[in-house]
Design a protein around this motif. Sequence first.
Motif, PDB file in Angstrom:
ATOM      1  N   MET B   1      77.308 -11.289  30.094  1.00 55.57           N
ATOM      2  CA  MET B   1      78.681 -10.840  29.822  1.00 55.57           C
ATOM      3  C   MET B   1      79.662 -11.527  30.756  1.00 55.57           C
ATOM      4  N   ASN B   2      79.874 -12.800  30.534  1.00 59.31           N
ATOM      5  CA  ASN B   2      80.780 -13.505  31.414  1.00 59.31           C
ATOM      6  C   ASN B   2      82.193 -13.540  30.855  1.00 59.31           C
ATOM      7  N   PHE B   3      82.905 -12.469  31.059  1.00 55.64           N
ATOM      8  CA  PHE B   3      84.314 -12.475  30.676  1.00 55.64           C
ATOM      9  C   PHE B   3      85.083 -11.359  31.359  1.00 55.64           C
ATOM     10  N   ILE B   4      86.387 -11.567  31.400  1.00 57.16           N
ATOM     11  CA  ILE B   4      87.271 -10.516  31.900  1.00 57.16           C
ATOM     12  C   ILE B   4      87.915  -9.890  30.686  1.00 57.16           C
ATOM     13  N   GLU B   5      87.829  -8.574  30.597  1.00 58.20           N
ATOM     14  CA  GLU B   5      88.409  -7.891  29.462  1.00 58.20           C
ATOM     15  C   GLU B   5      89.518  -6.947  29.932  1.00 58.20           C
ATOM     16  N   VAL B   6      90.651  -7.079  29.290  1.00 52.33           N
ATOM     17  CA  VAL B   6      91.812  -6.258  29.624  1.00 52.33           C
ATOM     18  C   VAL B   6      92.037  -5.322  28.437  1.00 52.33           C
ATOM     19  N   LYS B   7      91.988  -4.015  28.699  1.00 52.18           N
ATOM     20  CA  LYS B   7      92.076  -3.058  27.594  1.00 52.18           C
ATOM     21  C   LYS B   7      93.258  -2.106  27.743  1.00 52.18           C
ATOM     22  N   SER B   8      94.099  -2.081  26.754  1.00 56.62           N
ATOM     23  CA  SER B   8      95.229  -1.138  26.642  1.00 56.62           C
ATOM     24  C   SER B   8      95.974  -0.952  27.960  1.00 56.62           C
ATOM     25  N   PHE B  26      89.357 -12.872  28.578  1.00 59.50           N
ATOM     26  CA  PHE B  26      89.236 -14.209  29.167  1.00 59.50           C
ATOM     27  C   PHE B  26      87.758 -14.557  29.199  1.00 59.50           C
ATOM     28  N   GLU B  27      87.390 -15.537  28.377  1.00 60.81           N
ATOM     29  CA  GLU B  27      85.973 -15.896  28.280  1.00 60.81           C
ATOM     30  C   GLU B  27      85.542 -16.766  29.455  1.00 60.81           C
ATOM     31  N   GLY B  28      84.219 -16.829  29.627  1.00 58.56           N
ATOM     32  CA  GLY B  28      83.656 -17.614  30.726  1.00 58.56           C
ATOM     33  C   GLY B  28      83.899 -19.101  30.541  1.00 58.56           C
ATOM     34  N   ASN B  29      84.153 -19.792  31.662  1.00 60.38           N
ATOM     35  CA  ASN B  29      84.248 -21.258  31.692  1.00 60.38           C
ATOM     36  C   ASN B  29      85.294 -21.870  30.773  1.00 60.38           C
ATOM     37  N   LYS B  30      86.438 -21.241  30.707  1.00 61.75           N
ATOM     38  CA  LYS B  30      87.541 -21.781  29.935  1.00 61.75           C
ATOM     39  C   LYS B  30      88.782 -21.867  30.815  1.00 61.75           C
ATOM     40  N   ILE B  62      85.372  -6.685  34.559  1.00 61.97           N
ATOM     41  CA  ILE B  62      84.937  -8.018  34.968  1.00 61.97           C
ATOM     42  C   ILE B  62      83.428  -8.066  34.761  1.00 61.97           C
ATOM     43  N   ASP B  63      82.997  -8.953  33.901  1.00 61.15           N
ATOM     44  CA  ASP B  63      81.577  -9.022  33.517  1.00 61.15           C
ATOM     45  C   ASP B  63      81.038  -7.636  33.140  1.00 61.15           C
ATOM     46  N   VAL B 145      86.575 -21.494  46.965  1.00 54.99           N
ATOM     47  CA  VAL B 145      85.849 -20.218  47.076  1.00 54.99           C
ATOM     48  C   VAL B 145      84.653 -20.107  46.141  1.00 54.99           C
ATOM     49  N   ASN B 146      84.651 -20.933  45.082  1.00 55.57           N
ATOM     50  CA  ASN B 146      83.516 -20.932  44.144  1.00 55.57           C
ATOM     51  C   ASN B 146      83.237 -19.581  43.495  1.00 55.57           C
ATOM     52  N   THR B 147      84.299 -18.908  43.093  1.00 59.06           N
ATOM     53  CA  THR B 147      84.113 -17.688  42.320  1.00 59.06           C
ATOM     54  C   THR B 147      84.142 -18.076  40.837  1.00 59.06           C
ATOM     55  N   PRO B 148      83.499 -17.285  39.969  1.00 58.82           N
ATOM     56  CA  PRO B 148      83.495 -17.625  38.537  1.00 58.82           C
ATOM     57  C   PRO B 148      84.872 -17.503  37.887  1.00 58.82           C
TER      58      PRO B 148
END
Lengths: 120, 283
Positions: B1-8, B26-30, B62-63, B145-148
């Motif tokens: 589950m590599n994404f950030i999801e923003v809900k309502s 926000f999907e992973g690696n984009k 987050i994930d 920082v090498n964060t995803p």
Amino acid sequence: MNFEDERPIFAQIAEEIENGILSGAFPEDSQIPSTTEISVRYKINPATVLKGMNLLVDSNIIYKKRGIGMFVAQDAKSKLMQKRKDQFYENFIVRVIDEANKLRLPKEEVQYMLERGFNR
Amino acid sequence: MNFIEVKSLTKTFGNVTALKNINLKFEGNKIYGLLGRNGAGKTTLLNIINNRIFPDSGEVLIDGVTAFENDYAQRNVYLMSEKNYYPLTMKVNNVFKWTNEFYPLFDMDYAKELTAKFGLNPAKKVKELSTGYNSIFKIIIALSVNTPYILLDEPVLGLDANHRAIFYKTLIENYNANPKTIIISTHLIDEVANVLEDIIIINQGEILKNESCEQLLTQGYTVTGSTTTINSFIADKNTIGYDTLGGLKTAYIYGSVDKSELPTGVEISKLDLQRLFIQLTNS
């Protein structure tokens, strides 16, 4: 690369590589620059570059060697030559005539100008 | 589950609604472009994702896990913000060391390499940095920082043209070598357009557009011609703005245009991202 161009960037990338093949900068069976190299060089998202590359893979202009990179296909140059000739009428002749009509230039005058162009 | 999801997500400041029921993924690696006019809600959104402020309602995952008061989830996110949260009297190289404590994957060698590349003096104190070098200093941390997930709020603020070119190039190099999700909020749209894969346009706290950059660009057009011709041509089109110059009218259209139905005497051209953005967010 001319970013003022209205076509999508991935199509321009593909054309730029085609130009390299046509000019002989990328000979047949030679390796072309990688997605990474192109994306860094032009500061373009690598996904866009890949899309341009895939256009050329789909039309068998370049091929992929797994784990190594992309290479120019054997008959790429002659294929591209034919493709560009096919496009010549649409991209240039039709536009010349449209513009001539807009300017109300008679056919004879356009033909005379073409002649003049050849005799430059 | 590599994404950030923003809900309502909803956030108000006093009687101003900064965000109105926002839903995003926000999907992973984009690489995303978060575009909006001043006060549109971009910084508020980024601050909520990074748990710097709380929303009135809604959630951010987050994930798959909550972003709020969750150090575990926030370790994956780095927000470079316009505001400076670093101790002003600390030297640049000490901030790097200190950042390393919080972000174990911080790459000190890479940070030093970028410091040299941008010509930043690491012995300077944070408060001694010019606006441009303050941005550069924060860019270097964000890229090291090498964060995803890295969120860049106005990363090129005060940077000269040469430094901006180095920044875009470095960003692409970094992304190629270590793919990650990058969200860039900027007003310099022309420059960044080719770097972005997806575009989110936020306007007055609401999501106006959320699609791929390429898709968005296929839909913006200008048509120019005599006022009467243009008026009849745009009658059934989604016109987002227009300019007039004497009897000449230019209309900005959002949607598809069939070039074969174009009346004679009408010139058509595509809108680039910046011009499209301006027309879409003019109020």
